[in-house]
Design an enzyme around this catalytic site. Sequence first.
Site, mmCIF file in Angstrom:
data_model
loop_
_atom_site.group_PDB
_atom_site.id
_atom_site.type_symbol
_atom_site.label_atom_id
_atom_site.label_comp_id
_atom_site.label_asym_id
_atom_site.label_seq_id
_atom_site.Cartn_x
_atom_site.Cartn_y
_atom_site.Cartn_z
ATOM 1 N N SER A 100 24.113 18.820 33.207
ATOM 2 C CA SER A 100 24.887 20.286 33.013
ATOM 3 C C SER A 100 26.277 19.962 32.279
ATOM 4 O O SER A 100 26.758 18.865 32.988
ATOM 5 C CB SER A 100 25.109 20.800 34.540
ATOM 6 O OG SER A 100 24.034 21.872 34.737
ATOM 7 N N GLN B 122 18.735 18.354 35.759
ATOM 8 C CA GLN B 122 19.946 18.603 36.498
ATOM 9 C C GLN B 122 21.115 17.141 36.398
ATOM 10 O O GLN B 122 20.252 16.239 36.244
ATOM 11 C CB GLN B 122 19.455 18.488 38.193
ATOM 12 C CG GLN B 122 19.159 19.834 38.677
ATOM 13 C CD GLN B 122 17.707 20.369 38.333
ATOM 14 O OE1 GLN B 122 17.055 19.275 37.816
ATOM 15 N NE2 GLN B 122 17.479 21.566 38.719
ATOM 16 N N GLY B 123 22.132 17.562 36.664
ATOM 17 C CA GLY B 123 23.026 16.279 36.312
ATOM 18 C C GLY B 123 23.397 16.273 34.756
ATOM 19 O O GLY B 123 24.427 15.528 34.433
ATOM 20 N N HIS C 14 29.477 26.395 35.847
ATOM 21 C CA HIS C 14 28.812 26.106 37.188
ATOM 22 C C HIS C 14 29.266 24.806 37.740
ATOM 23 O O HIS C 14 28.688 24.420 38.891
ATOM 24 C CB HIS C 14 27.518 26.351 37.073
ATOM 25 C CG HIS C 14 26.438 25.492 36.516
ATOM 26 N ND1 HIS C 14 26.117 25.367 35.285
ATOM 27 C CD2 HIS C 14 26.093 24.355 36.920
ATOM 28 C CE1 HIS C 14 25.428 24.376 34.806
ATOM 29 N NE2 HIS C 14 25.528 23.634 36.059
#
Length: 303
Positions: free
Chosen positions: A249, A246-247, A79
């Site tokens: 990932s 978040q980040g 993603h």
Amino acid sequence: MSGVVVAVGLLGCGGSEPGQDPFEPVGHTEQQIVGGIEARPNSIPWIVSLKQDGSHFCGGSLVRVSNKEESDIVLTAAHCVYDGLSNATASAGAHDLNRPTSTQETVGVTRAVYHPQYNPDTTLNDIAVLKLDKPIKFDTAVTGACGQSSGMRPNLVPRLAGGNTRVPVCLPASGERVAENTMATVAGWGLTREGGYDTSSILLQVGVPVLGHQEVANSYRSQGIVIDENAMFGAGYQQGGKDACQGDSGGPLVVQGAQGYVLQGIVSFGVGCARAGLPGIYTRVSHYIPWIHTQIRSLSAVR
């Protein structure tokens, strides 16, 4: 399952805007670990910061591709790269992204190959292989080895003296399963709280236990999300409080093995960050070993 993405925070992609539904799919911004501590500099020497136009958007892990002490291959989450990459770079040996040191090496990303069965709606098969435009050289101290860390917190017995700056992580055996309650370490430069704008320029890490499949599947069923036991697993605490965000990932979840630290998981997704009863979900790397090796053979220029 097409509505699932609305409920899922893909961890590479940023927090929600004020006033928006907190589960809106979100755009690329830099983000971090919740409830963690600063990593010792160079204690997670396989982690790379992926940047687009100079801004951190995801993590990744350097892997060994041959007997040479260098690699041009990084593993990350599908993603992170599904929407394409332009002007992307990978920085190895980084600690404070705002203050690069001489140990940091930044190279361009020339190609991103995500798993052919990656499903952006269900986040199934959330894994990608990146080809760098030139190899990143490993520390000479790790000759022939992988997963060597000289000071990962908490104070585990160091396997090597001195600070390693660029080291490949070990890959698990194909089909290997991590036992429930095994402690794992996740690291990244992502958000420090859900919905926040405070990303960390400093590499943070957090320890989380690997959870049993049934517990995780039950937790996420209430969100309308299916957890595929072969392709993913959960890690975290029932009470929440410690998680990737978040980040983070695409970054590594590692477990100490006999030869060194092993990349058992890739930070994939969660509902929010560090919420009680909704642990972080990780791509199960061991499920993809044949595919990873195939990609390395076709992409890597290191022989």
